[in-house]
Structures are given as structure tokens and as C-alpha cells.
Design a protein around this motif. Structure first.
Motif, PDB file in Angstrom:
ATOM      1  N   ASP A  23       0.775  -1.289   0.040  1.00  0.00           N
ATOM      2  CA  ASP A  23      -0.055  -0.013   0.179  1.00  0.00           C
ATOM      3  C   ASP A  23       0.973   1.299  -0.251  1.00  0.00           C
ATOM      4  O   ASP A  23       1.338   1.442   1.077  1.00  0.00           O
ATOM      5  CB  ASP A  23      -0.766   0.021   1.141  1.00  0.00           C
ATOM      6  CG  ASP A  23      -1.954   1.400   1.254  1.00  0.00           C
ATOM      7  OD1 ASP A  23      -1.890   1.953   0.279  1.00  0.00           O
ATOM      8  OD2 ASP A  23      -2.494   1.539   2.470  1.00  0.00           O
ATOM      9  N   ARG A  24       1.128   1.909  -1.037  1.00  0.00           N
ATOM     10  CA  ARG A  24       1.907   2.983  -1.427  1.00  0.00           C
ATOM     11  C   ARG A  24       0.796   4.363  -1.683  1.00  0.00           C
ATOM     12  O   ARG A  24       1.389   5.174  -2.387  1.00  0.00           O
ATOM     13  CB  ARG A  24       2.869   2.865  -2.183  1.00  0.00           C
ATOM     14  CG  ARG A  24       4.055   1.878  -1.919  1.00  0.00           C
ATOM     15  CD  ARG A  24       4.570   1.923  -0.547  1.00  0.00           C
ATOM     16  NE  ARG A  24       5.082   3.294  -0.265  1.00  0.00           N
ATOM     17  CZ  ARG A  24       6.288   3.565  -0.096  1.00  0.00           C
ATOM     18  NH1 ARG A  24       7.102   2.648  -0.646  1.00  0.00           N
ATOM     19  NH2 ARG A  24       6.651   4.727   0.210  1.00  0.00           N
ATOM     20  N   SER A  25      -0.193   4.223  -0.953  1.00  0.00           N
ATOM     21  CA  SER A  25      -1.038   5.496  -1.178  1.00  0.00           C
ATOM     22  C   SER A  25      -0.527   6.754  -0.414  1.00  0.00           C
ATOM     23  O   SER A  25      -0.942   7.826  -0.662  1.00  0.00           O
ATOM     24  CB  SER A  25      -2.561   5.216  -0.663  1.00  0.00           C
ATOM     25  OG  SER A  25      -2.219   4.766   0.896  1.00  0.00           O
ATOM     26  N   ASP A  26       0.569   6.515   0.344  1.00  0.00           N
ATOM     27  CA  ASP A  26       1.371   7.508   0.970  1.00  0.00           C
ATOM     28  C   ASP A  26       2.151   8.471   0.088  1.00  0.00           C
ATOM     29  O   ASP A  26       2.317   9.708   0.115  1.00  0.00           O
ATOM     30  CB  ASP A  26       2.221   7.140   1.873  1.00  0.00           C
ATOM     31  CG  ASP A  26       3.280   6.085   1.473  1.00  0.00           C
ATOM     32  OD1 ASP A  26       2.928   5.135   0.811  1.00  0.00           O
ATOM     33  OD2 ASP A  26       4.358   6.422   1.485  1.00  0.00           O
ATOM     34  N   LEU A  27       2.295   8.161  -1.270  1.00  0.00           N
ATOM     35  CA  LEU A  27       3.200   8.842  -2.140  1.00  0.00           C
ATOM     36  C   LEU A  27       2.009   9.522  -2.850  1.00  0.00           C
ATOM     37  O   LEU A  27       2.535  10.675  -3.511  1.00  0.00           O
ATOM     38  CB  LEU A  27       3.548   7.725  -3.139  1.00  0.00           C
ATOM     39  CG  LEU A  27       4.526   6.620  -2.589  1.00  0.00           C
ATOM     40  CD1 LEU A  27       5.334   5.978  -3.791  1.00  0.00           C
ATOM     41  CD2 LEU A  27       5.906   7.468  -1.936  1.00  0.00           C
ATOM     42  N   ASP A  28       0.868   9.661  -2.671  1.00  0.00           N
ATOM     43  CA  ASP A  28      -0.211  10.185  -3.729  1.00  0.00           C
ATOM     44  C   ASP A  28       0.034  11.955  -3.082  1.00  0.00           C
ATOM     45  O   ASP A  28      -0.099  12.826  -4.139  1.00  0.00           O
ATOM     46  CB  ASP A  28      -1.509  10.129  -3.347  1.00  0.00           C
ATOM     47  CG  ASP A  28      -2.060   8.712  -3.776  1.00  0.00           C
ATOM     48  OD1 ASP A  28      -1.119   8.234  -4.538  1.00  0.00           O
ATOM     49  OD2 ASP A  28      -2.888   8.134  -3.413  1.00  0.00           O
ATOM     50  N   ALA A  29       0.494  12.030  -2.006  1.00  0.00           N
ATOM     51  CA  ALA A  29       0.466  13.329  -1.501  1.00  0.00           C
ATOM     52  C   ALA A  29       1.703  14.062  -1.999  1.00  0.00           C
ATOM     53  O   ALA A  29       1.670  15.274  -2.348  1.00  0.00           O
ATOM     54  CB  ALA A  29       0.816  13.318   0.154  1.00  0.00           C
ATOM     55  N   TYR A  30       2.841  13.152  -2.137  1.00  0.00           N
ATOM     56  CA  TYR A  30       4.321  13.937  -2.929  1.00  0.00           C
ATOM     57  C   TYR A  30       3.973  14.060  -4.325  1.00  0.00           C
ATOM     58  O   TYR A  30       4.626  15.068  -4.906  1.00  0.00           O
ATOM     59  CB  TYR A  30       5.312  12.663  -2.654  1.00  0.00           C
ATOM     60  CG  TYR A  30       5.897  12.722  -1.067  1.00  0.00           C
ATOM     61  CD1 TYR A  30       6.630  13.486  -0.597  1.00  0.00           C
ATOM     62  CD2 TYR A  30       5.090  11.841  -0.279  1.00  0.00           C
ATOM     63  CE1 TYR A  30       6.881  13.414   0.695  1.00  0.00           C
ATOM     64  CE2 TYR A  30       5.500  11.912   1.113  1.00  0.00           C
ATOM     65  CZ  TYR A  30       6.343  12.673   1.549  1.00  0.00           C
ATOM     66  OH  TYR A  30       6.669  12.789   2.960  1.00  0.00           O
ATOM     67  N   MET A 107      12.056  12.997   0.885  1.00  0.00           N
ATOM     68  CA  MET A 107      12.184  11.857   1.630  1.00  0.00           C
ATOM     69  C   MET A 107      10.868  11.445   2.279  1.00  0.00           C
ATOM     70  O   MET A 107      10.267  12.077   2.962  1.00  0.00           O
ATOM     71  CB  MET A 107      12.906  12.205   2.873  1.00  0.00           C
ATOM     72  CG  MET A 107      14.518  12.810   2.701  1.00  0.00           C
ATOM     73  SD  MET A 107      15.407  12.797   4.056  1.00  0.00           S
ATOM     74  CE  MET A 107      16.885  13.395   3.642  1.00  0.00           C
ATOM     75  N   THR A 108      10.431  10.259   1.663  1.00  0.00           N
ATOM     76  CA  THR A 108       9.279   9.587   1.937  1.00  0.00           C
ATOM     77  C   THR A 108       9.387   8.542   2.973  1.00  0.00           C
ATOM     78  O   THR A 108      10.532   8.223   3.499  1.00  0.00           O
ATOM     79  CB  THR A 108       8.465   9.036   0.759  1.00  0.00           C
ATOM     80  OG1 THR A 108       9.258   8.011   0.591  1.00  0.00           O
ATOM     81  CG2 THR A 108       8.414  10.071  -0.207  1.00  0.00           C
ATOM     82  N   GLY A 109       8.324   7.961   3.594  1.00  0.00           N
ATOM     83  CA  GLY A 109       8.403   7.044   4.392  1.00  0.00           C
ATOM     84  C   GLY A 109       9.200   7.169   5.654  1.00  0.00           C
ATOM     85  O   GLY A 109       8.989   8.482   6.268  1.00  0.00           O
ATOM     86  N   ASN A 110      10.105   6.673   6.167  1.00  0.00           N
ATOM     87  CA  ASN A 110      10.782   6.710   7.373  1.00  0.00           C
ATOM     88  C   ASN A 110      12.256   7.224   7.248  1.00  0.00           C
ATOM     89  O   ASN A 110      13.245   7.374   8.024  1.00  0.00           O
ATOM     90  CB  ASN A 110      10.911   5.449   8.206  1.00  0.00           C
ATOM     91  CG  ASN A 110       9.634   4.825   8.814  1.00  0.00           C
ATOM     92  OD1 ASN A 110       8.905   5.842   9.097  1.00  0.00           O
ATOM     93  ND2 ASN A 110       9.398   3.725   8.692  1.00  0.00           N
ATOM     94  N   VAL A 111      12.487   7.831   5.713  1.00  0.00           N
ATOM     95  CA  VAL A 111      14.039   8.172   5.457  1.00  0.00           C
ATOM     96  C   VAL A 111      14.480   9.116   6.262  1.00  0.00           C
ATOM     97  O   VAL A 111      15.425   9.031   6.887  1.00  0.00           O
ATOM     98  CB  VAL A 111      13.920   8.537   4.063  1.00  0.00           C
ATOM     99  CG1 VAL A 111      15.392   9.026   3.605  1.00  0.00           C
ATOM    100  CG2 VAL A 111      13.568   7.290   2.977  1.00  0.00           C
TER     101      VAL A 111
END
Length: 241
Positions: A23-30, A107-111
Motif C-alpha cells: 500500500d503506497r497510497s502515502d506517495l499520492d501526497a508527494y 524523503m518519504t516514509g521513514n527516510v
């Protein structure tokens, strides 16, 4: 800089990353922020298996995908539009040759939280600032320490079906909480093979991050909520002075 975690650096685990975290819906915001800011040249720092990098490249954006884990980049290179991305194996200091060219670094996720030492974090912020054009944007997310998200990170043994017909049993256990650092161990068992990875993240609060950004030549323009984890993360939009 610290070595990348086995989850990304071990070829046996890198090929499973997109399956176990699909689930990489978090990337939509970027993607939306890149469009909002009119970014046409983006650096994805800690790009991992390249999910955001190839997505941006598919929209015609010039993308550099940077990661210290060669195994993850090998996975990234197999994806559609990967041939449109410039892949660099290294940490942020490897951006030296791109000085002053990027509209946006992400930097996405926990980077942003893998830089557990002040020295590594400072070196990274300096490298990002140098890579951006004047007025360029640094956009990243970080978990809010007051939420104490790690208290819900443990995963009991869970069976996952793999694309090749095999099954994997995955677990995750938080092993050390010594704030601002939290360490956890994940394991993936496939048949008789047990693959493990130990990760440590640093939880910086908003005032600390804003202070660090200012001291490295950034102005914080906005701090937003992360749409996929409302109330749990900050998304910083900082501009290079």
C-alpha cells in the motif's frame, strides 16, 4: 553514514519489499505536492525500490533516485519508466555533482528518521541544500514522537502469499525504546529460510526539526498533516534560501 538495513540491502529481502508493503497510497501526497510546486526536477532521497521515482518519471518529471542499498535499486530498475530515472547508489553526499539543479528533494516514509546521529543528519541537510536551486523545496515526513506509534508496531506471526506461489510468515517486534531512538526487528520466514532485519529510527520533535532546517539554510514554509496517517506525522515543506 550508517549502513542500510538488511530489509533494503539484502537482495533476498529487497525483492520482497513491494509485496510486504504494497500500500503506497502515502506517495499520492508527494505527487500532488510536486504538481503544486511546479517541480520538474526532483531528487528522491532514500528512494528504496523506486515506487515514487518511477511514478514521477512517468509524468514527465526529471528524477534522480538515490539510495545506499544497491539491492533496492536493482529492484527499482525493473519497473516501468525506470529507464527515465537517473539512479545513484549512495547517501545524500553522492549528490555533489548535482549542485544547485533540483526544484525539489523528497524523503518519504521513514527516510528522514534513519539519520540517528546529529552528524549524519547535519551532513544530509547540507547536501540537500547544496543540491537544490535557490528557492528549491525540501519536502519530507517524520513521525510525531508524542504519538508513540511504536507501541503498535509489533506484528504477530502473519502469513503472506507471495507472487511465486510460496508463502512467507512475517513478524515485527520493538526491541528497544530509548528515546529519541526506537529499535525494532523484523523477520520473514520462507520455508526453512529466516531473513531478519534490525532497524533504528530517531524521533525528532517539530521544534528540533525546524531549528535544524533553519541552521542549514532552509525556511519552513508549511508543516502539514500526512493524509495517510492523520495526526501521526508532520510533512515539512522547507525552502532553500
Amino acid at each position: 553514514m550508517r549502513e542500510p538495513d538488511a530489509a533494503f540491502a539484502d537482495p533476498r529481502q529487497a525483492v520482497l519489499y513491494d509485496v510486504l508493503d504494497d500500500d503506497r497510497s502515502d506517495l499520492d501526497a508527494y505527487v500532488a505536492i510536486a504538481d503544486e510546486l511546479g517541480a520538474r526536477h526532483v531528487i528522491d532521497i532514500g528512494c528504496g525500490t523506486g515506487s515514487l521515482a518511477v511514478r514521477l518519471a512517468g509524468e514527465g518529471i526529471t528524477v534522480v533516485g538515490l539510495d545506499p542499498a544497491a539491492a533496492s535499486l536493482d529492484v527499482a530498475r525493473t519497473k516501468p519508466y525506470a529507464d527515465r530515472v537517473t539512479w545513484i547508489n549512495g547517501d545524500a553526499t553522492a549528490l555533489a555533482g548535482l549542485s544547485g539543479t533540483a526544484d525539489m528533494a523528497v524523503m518519504t516514509g521513514n527516510v528522514a528518521q534513519v539519520f540517528v546521529s546529529d552528524a549524519d543528519w547535519s551532513e544530509t541537510l547540507t547536501a540537500v541544500h547544496t543540491a537544490l536551486r535557490p528557492g528549491g523545496w525540501f519536502v519530507f515526513e517524520t513521525r510525531r514522537p508524542e504519538v508513540r506509534a511504536w507501541e503498535d508496531w509489533d506484528i504477530a506471526p502473519t502469513t503472506v502469499d507471495l507472487p511465486d506461489g510460496r508463502t512467507a510468515v512475517v513478524t515485527r517486534t520493538v526491541t528497544v525504546v530509548d528515546l529519541p531512538l526506537v529499535t525494532f526487528e523484523g523477520s520473514t520466514t520462507i520455508g526453512d529460510e529466516i531473513l531478519t532485519s534490525v532497524s533504528t529510527l530517531r524521533f525528532r520533535d517539530r521544534p528540533e526539526i525546524e531549528r535544524d532546517l533553519r541552521s542549514h539554510g532552509f525556511t519552513v514554509s508549511d508543516v502539514r498533516d500526512a493524509p495517510d496517517r492523520p495526526g501521526k506525522e508532520h510533512v515539512f515543506l522547507a525552502r532553500a534560501q
